[in-house]
Design a protein around this motif. Structure first.
Motif, mmCIF file in Angstrom:
data_model
loop_
_atom_site.group_PDB
_atom_site.id
_atom_site.type_symbol
_atom_site.label_atom_id
_atom_site.label_comp_id
_atom_site.label_asym_id
_atom_site.label_seq_id
_atom_site.Cartn_x
_atom_site.Cartn_y
_atom_site.Cartn_z
ATOM 1 N N ASP A 186 49.453 66.490 59.245
ATOM 2 C CA ASP A 186 50.747 66.157 59.855
ATOM 3 C C ASP A 186 50.616 65.632 61.278
ATOM 4 O OD1 ASP A 186 52.158 66.782 57.605
ATOM 5 O OD2 ASP A 186 52.736 68.791 58.266
ATOM 6 N N ALA A 189 52.195 62.132 61.525
ATOM 7 C CA ALA A 189 53.657 62.126 61.588
ATOM 8 C C ALA A 189 54.161 62.670 62.913
ATOM 9 C CB ALA A 189 54.224 62.948 60.433
ATOM 10 N N ASP A 190 53.522 63.721 63.431
ATOM 11 C CA ASP A 190 53.940 64.295 64.711
ATOM 12 C C ASP A 190 53.809 63.282 65.847
ATOM 13 O OD1 ASP A 190 54.461 66.711 63.481
ATOM 14 O OD2 ASP A 190 52.529 67.600 64.022
#
Length: 468
Positions: A186, A189-190
């Motif tokens: 992730d 995305a972060d």
């Protein structure tokens, strides 16, 4: 990708190009001022709705021959090193913006976009990030704080950001990085969400190499970006680095770019160069021209391709030789700042006129007043020869009262209105179909038509005109 910061071009120009031009006029000549005879590449690219960008080496913005090309031929600049994490935040919470600020300021002064490069990358990290010890969740906060700080500083001034750079292995899986280990998948995305929050108007990219054609790595990129889009993660574009080897442009490049564009994403060739085994020769340079034309042509053929960025423009400043020993000559201008066949291939791929091809025994001259102000002007001269020459003399006339005050890439004298320009030690040999070039500055801003030029006693045809 790494951008070599330290090579100094041979015979640097110390004659600058003046006030409203690039620098105030001082001193006199060294290496070539290499503006080309065709319209600037940025104009040709703009006619197709695209940008033509440059991976810029910030320290060379002090050198007039470098800026003469960087400031006129390109509509977008990508900082080679100045925006990378190790450059801007070498110690935690302590930022150094001078190099990045300078490039952004320079771009704005020359009506250029900036492609920010790069926010999250496994390489050129400061040691405190690459080898730090972090509590659970700490690196996620460190990363998003860094992204928010850097993007926020330049909010409204950066067209595109390489938010995540080179996240993939060659098989298309996620690369083992400190971010993947500490944060998990992730992290991508972060980082994108943090960038969007810091500047809602910048276009956010993922960028990688060896993804130019269809294959396992580009398939992995396709799966990654579709999963991000399906999850509602802000992602606007995919960058294809295109660090290519001579004769190895993927035949599927256009098809590959198109499938990403069909997702509604912007695509761009972000770091183009085409390296060869040294020494170069006419056959290799011709193949390189074919390769550059193919890459730029693939972008032009895809509606969603926003543009192409060259990773440097002159062989005098290239990351290739130190990284790949025995290889080089990867860029469209040579070490003397002279356009190579690859340059002309880019012009043609962008819809410009092909390079002049004089008949044996003839020559074609292009004389351009490239900048003019009240008390002076700068002039660029290029002569393409139909036969090989070993030593050249170019003669032409200037209007009465106009005098040359400095020159570069030539040994130049003036007697009355007659100017005689001769080669210097390193640029006297020109092959058939090759182009010699030099420049000079005058003490007059008067508008004058291109004079008749002669090369070694042969009167040249003016570029764009049929022989009389």
């Amino acid at each position: 990708m790494f951008f070599h910061p330290g090579r100094t071009p041979r015979g640097v120009v110390v004659a600058a190009l003046a006030a409203v031009a690039l620098l105030a006029p001082t001193g006199q000549a060294g290496a070539a001022d290499s503006r080309a005879a065709a319209p600037p590449l940025r104009e040709l690219a703009a006619e197709s709705g695209r940008f033509l960008g440059l991976g810029v080496n910030g320290p060379l913005l002090d050198q007039a021959n470098y800026t003469a090309v960087a400031g006129t031929e390109f509509s977008s600049l990508t900082p080679g090193n100045e925006m990378k994490w190790g450059s801007v935040e070498p110690t935690r919470g302590s930022y150094s913006w001078a190099g990045a600020d300078r490039i952004v300021d320079y771009a704005e002064a020359h009506d250029q976009e900036v492609h920010g490069h790069t926010l999250v990358w496994h390489s050129q990290l400061p040691d405190w990030v690459a080898n730090g010890t972090f509590a659970d969740g700490e690196l996620r906060q460190v990363m998003t704080d860094h992204v928010a700080t850097e993007v926020g500083r330049y909010a409204g001034r950066i067209a595109r950001w390489d938010v995540v750079n080179e996240p993939l292995n060659e098989d298309g899986t996620l690369r083992d990085t400190v971010f993947l280990r500490e944060i998990g998948p992730d992290y991508i995305a972060d980082a994108l969400r943090a960038a969007r929050a810091a500047d809602p108007d910048a276009r956010l990219y993922i960028n990688d190499y060896n993804t130019d054609g269809l294959g396992a790595k580009s398939d992995g990129m396709y799966e990654l970006v579709t999963s991000l889009l399906d999850a509602g993660v802000p992602l606007d574009g995919v960058g294809f680095q295109a660090h290519l080897i001579l004769g190895q442009v993927p035949a599927s490049m256009e098809q590959n770019l198109r499938r990403f564009a069909d997702l509604g994403l912007e695509v761009a060739v972000t770091e183009l160069d085409v390296r060869m085994q040294l020494p170069s020769d006419a056959a290799k340079l011709q193949q390189q021209a074919v390769d550059y034309g193919a890459v730029v042509g693939a972008c032009v053929a895809v509606d969603g391709c926003a543009g192409v960025t060259l990773w440097g423009f002159t062989d005098a400043d290239s990351w290739i030789p130190p990284t790949f020993p025995g290889q080089g000559a990867a860029l469209p201008w040579d070490e003397n700042y002279q356009p190579k066949p690859a340059y002309h291939a880019i012009v043609e791929a962008l819809g410009g006129d092909p390079a002049p091809e004089p008949e044996p025994g003839s020559c074609v001259a292009d004389y351009r007043v490239t900048n003019r102000w009240n008390a002076g002007s700068t002039v660029d001269v290029r002569v393409t020869t139909g036969q090989p020459i070993a030593g050249w003399t170019v003669t032409f006339g200037l209007p009465v009262g106009e005098s040359v005050v400095s020159s570069w890439n030539t040994s130049l004298t003036q007697s009355g209105t007659t100017v005689t320009a001769r080669n210097v030690s390193w640029n006297g040999t020109v092959g058939a179909g090759g182009t010699l070039g030099f420049g000079f500055q005058t003490n007059s801003g008067a508008v004058n038509a291109a004079p008749v030029l002669s090369l070694n006693g042969t009167t040249c045809t003016t570029a764009g005109q049929a022989p009389s």
